[in-house]
Scaffold this active site. Structure first.
Site: not given
Ligand code: ZN
Length: 387
Positions: A133, A144, A197, A218, A221, A276, A311
């Site tokens: 990732e 993060a 992301h 995810h 997010n 996650d 996470g």
């Molecule tokens: Zn992530």
């Protein structure tokens, strides 16, 4: 019976079996690590094998596509840490998983690839391949992840990945320069690409799917939000049937109403339940790390000092219970999203379904959807300790 080699002998498990997306009364017969027969209804006593297990609910083992760490350790270059997580998963019904490496400096990756050759997969859930990732992510949607590593990510680093056999899944942002080309190269290598992301527009996200990406990381997010005139990555994920959404149903990464929205839009065949999870999972509140960054964990979440989610501390069995509690899906449908769907995404036809010929990767549950026992490749570990 030696519990560790239960399925060397012909064994029957009776209960509500997950057949397709429904729980139906049945009997599963297994031997030597494989499912040999599925019978709807109950086998007459005279036809039963010598070893019989009764359970309320019998599902395939759960498959988690996104695990950063758990039980006090992080996914990294140490094979003992992978082993620790694999063993720990037996308390939660998980029989296969993708160790997930979050954005790191270029020199972090070679030792992780070398580690892959040394992991011991004999006594726990099976790590199926790495999920990388980052670092080819959007700086605007870093979450993060470390910005300096995202900015330093190079073509040389990417090229080195294409020589690895250990990579199962890569999360990247399609709108980054060269992003679509990277997707094509990974897909050519048989690697699943997940878009995440990402600061992509709707059109840029669809271009990533056109290039071969088949998953979104995810959902909701670290991606462009919904606007009715500029629909962005969320709407692209929700409406494009080619892409399966990873969903973290912890009530923090996604509100229960957005879980219902995802299920309404995608259907249960296009949602993969993931956790996650990070190092604190299974341990409780305190201070931990995620890729060198300090993370504070309370009863429900894991966050950087500035409040950014780092996470989760969700486990797969809790995720199943949450989805059942927060949506209208049945337990069988929730289990489907954590078994057959991730297996299909990975192209793994030996896992994720209770069918003759599949591996005997099985989770036994009580009526309240707590794990009673986890069986990996026909090896039983006895009663689950952490459920
Ligand atoms: Zn992530």
């Amino acid at each position: 019976i030696n519990p560790h080699y239960l399925f060397n002998t012909l064994t029957a498990i009776r209960g509500s079996l997950l057949l397709g997306t429904r729980l139906e009364p049945g009997t599963l017969v297994a031997e030597a690590g494989r499912i040999t027969r599925i019978v709807r209804g109950h086998l007459p006593d005279g036809n039963l094998p010598p070893t019989i297990i009764d359970a309320d609910i019998v599902s395939p083992g759960l498959i988690d596509l996104q695990v950063n760490g758990a039980f006090g350790v992080e996914v990294g270059p140490n094979p003992a840490d992978i082993d620790r997580i694999s063993r720990g998963f037996l308390a939660y019904g998980v029989t296969a998983w993708l160790p997930t490496v979050v954005t790191a400096p270029a020199d972090f990756y070679p030792p992780v690839f070398a580690m892959w050759e040394r992991i011991d997969t004999a006594a726990g859930a099976v790590p199926l391949g790495l999920h990388l990732e980052g670092p080819f992510l959007s700086p605007q949607k870093k979450g993060a992840h470390r910005l300096e590593c995202i900015e330093a990510a190079s073509d040389d680093l990417f090229a080195s990945w294409l020589e690895q056999d250990s990579i199962a899944l890569v999360t990247l942002a399609p709108e980054r320069e060269g992003g679509l080309d990277r997707i094509r190269q990974l897909v050519d290598r048989g690697i699943l690409v997940s878009l995440g992301h990402t600061n992509a527009t709707y059109e840029e996200f669809i271009a990533g799917i056109d290039a071969g990406a088949r998953k979104a990381t995810h959902l909701y997010n670290a991606m462009t939000a919904i606007h009715h005139r500029a629909p962005g990555a969320m709407v692209a994920t929700l409406v494009d049937k080619r892409v399966t959404a990873g969903l973290i149903p912890d009530g923090i990464h996604s509100h229960p109403a957005t879980i219902r929205l995802a299920i309404a839009a995608k259907g249960i065949d296009r949602i993969a339940i993931v956790t996650d999870m990070m190092a604190a999972t299974g341990l409780g509140p305190g201070t931990y790390t995620l890729a060198t960054r300090q993370v504070t964990v309370d009863d429900t979440s894991a966050r950087l000092d500035d409040g950014t989610l780092a996470g989760s501390i969700l486990t797969m069995d809790q995720a199943i219970r949450n989805v059942v509690a927060w949506s209208e899906v049945t337990p069988g449908e929730a289990l489907h999203m954590a078994t057959a769907v991730p297996a299909r995404l990975l192209g793994d036809d030996r896992r994720g379904q209770l069918v003759a010929g599949a591996r005997a990767d099985i989770a036994l549950w009580d009526r309240s959807l707590h794990v009673v026992e986890t069986i990996v490749g026909g090896r039983s570990t006895g009663a689950a300790s952490g459920a």
